[in-house]
Enzyme design. Structure first.
Site, PDB file in Angstrom:
ATOM      1  N   ARG A   1     -14.333  21.130   7.312  1.00 37.08           N
ATOM      2  CA  ARG A   1     -15.611  21.229   8.015  1.00 37.08           C
ATOM      3  C   ARG A   1     -15.434  21.494   9.497  1.00 37.08           C
ATOM      4  O   ARG A   1     -16.283  22.118  10.130  1.00 37.08           O
ATOM      5  CB  ARG A   1     -16.397  19.932   7.812  1.00 37.08           C
ATOM      6  CG  ARG A   1     -16.912  19.775   6.386  1.00 37.08           C
ATOM      7  CD  ARG A   1     -17.438  18.388   6.175  1.00 37.08           C
ATOM      8  NE  ARG A   1     -18.025  18.230   4.855  1.00 37.08           N
ATOM      9  CZ  ARG A   1     -18.171  17.068   4.259  1.00 37.08           C
ATOM     10  NH1 ARG A   1     -17.768  15.970   4.850  1.00 37.08           N
ATOM     11  NH2 ARG A   1     -18.709  16.997   3.073  1.00 37.08           N
TER      12      ARG A   1
ATOM     13  N   GLY B   1       0.789  -1.224   0.000  1.00 36.49           N
ATOM     14  CA  GLY B   1       0.000   0.000   0.000  1.00 36.49           C
ATOM     15  C   GLY B   1       0.822   1.275   0.000  1.00 36.49           C
ATOM     16  O   GLY B   1       0.268   2.354  -0.193  1.00 36.49           O
ATOM     17  N   GLU B   2       2.132   1.182   0.252  1.00 36.02           N
ATOM     18  CA  GLU B   2       2.983   2.371   0.160  1.00 36.02           C
ATOM     19  C   GLU B   2       3.171   2.752  -1.304  1.00 36.02           C
ATOM     20  O   GLU B   2       2.812   1.997  -2.213  1.00 36.02           O
ATOM     21  CB  GLU B   2       4.326   2.107   0.846  1.00 36.02           C
ATOM     22  CG  GLU B   2       4.211   1.907   2.346  1.00 36.02           C
ATOM     23  CD  GLU B   2       5.575   1.789   3.017  1.00 36.02           C
ATOM     24  OE1 GLU B   2       6.599   2.017   2.344  1.00 36.02           O
ATOM     25  OE2 GLU B   2       5.602   1.473   4.219  1.00 36.02           O
TER      26      GLU B   2
ATOM     27  N   LYS C   1     -30.109  26.219  10.994  1.00 33.53           N
ATOM     28  CA  LYS C   1     -29.588  24.848  11.013  1.00 33.53           C
ATOM     29  C   LYS C   1     -28.586  24.701  12.143  1.00 33.53           C
ATOM     30  O   LYS C   1     -27.682  25.519  12.290  1.00 33.53           O
ATOM     31  CB  LYS C   1     -28.910  24.481   9.687  1.00 33.53           C
ATOM     32  CG  LYS C   1     -28.451  23.026   9.644  1.00 33.53           C
ATOM     33  CD  LYS C   1     -27.801  22.662   8.309  1.00 33.53           C
ATOM     34  CE  LYS C   1     -26.364  23.086   8.253  1.00 33.53           C
ATOM     35  NZ  LYS C   1     -25.659  22.543   7.073  1.00 33.53           N
TER      36      LYS C   1
END
Length: 345
Positions: free
Chosen positions: A116, A54-55, A220
């Site tokens: 966010r 995965g590297e 909200k």
């Protein structure tokens, strides 16, 4: 689904600028290729090789010594590549560019991740925007460029390197002005946090239409994944409501505001968001929502699950390629980003 190109680029760079190199790390390279065409410039090649565990290895294949380098990488998650994977690739590639002698490295992230959580609302909350800035700066990033940050003040305050903020307001205003005709319009913010963004867009739309545009907003509150708030204020009765936000993910915010606009007497509801970061759950939510038209940009490519006939009939994609190309040109040649946005790239 309709696709609307951006305004044509003007005063293109020479095809072979010896002091400029533009790389694109996105697997879906349509936006980057369109940016390159607008600049009249071939994208520089790079190598990426993944190992069995995965590297990976990533490096530029073009000479970047003493060059002004721009790296296009929209940091959204995909089924086979997470946001964290993309960010790690970008960080390592930036480090490789600096090690190879690049004079300046600008990260061009049409969609910038981890924004966010931009302030502490509960004890020990993380501040993702600041951590992201520290990571990019630690690897030698000289400038960051994005479109419609989730929280502009947090974005501008997080970075110590240069940060350019673009917006899609002119693109949306130009698009909607062709559809409005004689309809009465109201611009609606889906929450109080986005009210300033919506107000700036409303003012621009008034200038384009040369007549008054009403406004509204929805209450909200989000806590522990739950959204509450039913208060709606504004004038949408008998009008076409244009709901403007920076992004759509699950679709719930747009659906609840569209329903509120209908309850308040809106004749149509058009929803616009710069970043279509659609989760798999968004498709059924948006299909059943009382939305007549949905407009996003190509800062994030549309996933396959947004291809239902019902959504395709409502959906329009507006391109930000020329906006980004002209912003790159401004940075490279010492032009004015503020003037670019004011004139409406």
């Amino acid at each position: 689904m309709d696709e609307v190109p951006g305004a044509p680029a003007t005063q293109p760079l020479k095809p072979a600028d010896p002091e400029l190199a533009v790389f694109a790390l996105d697997a879906n390279g349509d936006l980057a290729q369109n940016i390159g065409r607008s600049l009249h410039l071939e994208l520089a090649p790079h190598e990426e090789r993944r190992f069995e565990d995965g590297e990976f290895k990533i490096r530029p294949l073009a000479n970047v010594r003493n060059k002004d380098v721009f790296v296009i990488s929209s940091l959204y998650g995909e089924a086979d590549t997470s946001v964290s994977d993309k960010l790690c690739r970008l960080l390592f590639f930036t480090g490789a560019l600096k090690d190879a002698g690049a004079r300046n490295v600008t990260t061009v992230a049409p969609y910038l991740c981890f924004q966010r959580k931009d302030r502490q609302t509960k004890p020990r909350d993380p501040i993702g925007t600041r951590y992201l800035a520290q990571l990019l700066e630690a690897m030698g990033t000289d400038r960051v460029m994005t479109i419609d940050a989730h929280n502009l003040a947090a974005y501008q305050n997080a970075f110590r390197c240069d940060s350019d903020h673009l917006d899609a307001q002119a693109l949306f205003a130009r698009f909607f002005s062709r559809l409005v005709g004689g309809k009465e319009i109201s611009v609606v913010s889906p929450d109080l946090g986005g009210e300033k963004r919506a107000e700036l867009f409303r003012e621009r739309l008034e200038r384009v239409l040369a007549r008054p545009v009403a406004k509204g907003f929805m209450d909200k509150r989000r806590s522990e994944g739950k959204v509450t708030g039913d208060i709606f204020a504004g004038d949408v009765k008998g009008r076409t409501a244009i709901v403007l936000d920076d992004l759509i993910s699950g679709g719930g915010t747009m659906a609840r505001v569209a329903a509120a606009c209908r309850r308040e007497g809106a004749t149509e509801v058009w929803c616009a968001a710069t970043h279509g970061v659609f989760s798999p759950a968004a498709a059924p939510v948006l299909e059943s929502a009382p939305i007549d038209r949905l407009v996003v940009t190509d800062s994030v490519p549309l996933p396959s699950y947004m291809n239902s006939d019902l959504l395709q009939r409502r959906l329009t994609v507006v391109s930000v390629a020329n906006l980004l190309a002209q912003a790159i040109r401004c940075c490279h040649e010492g032009g004015s980003i503020a003037k670019l946005l004011e004139e409406g790239a």
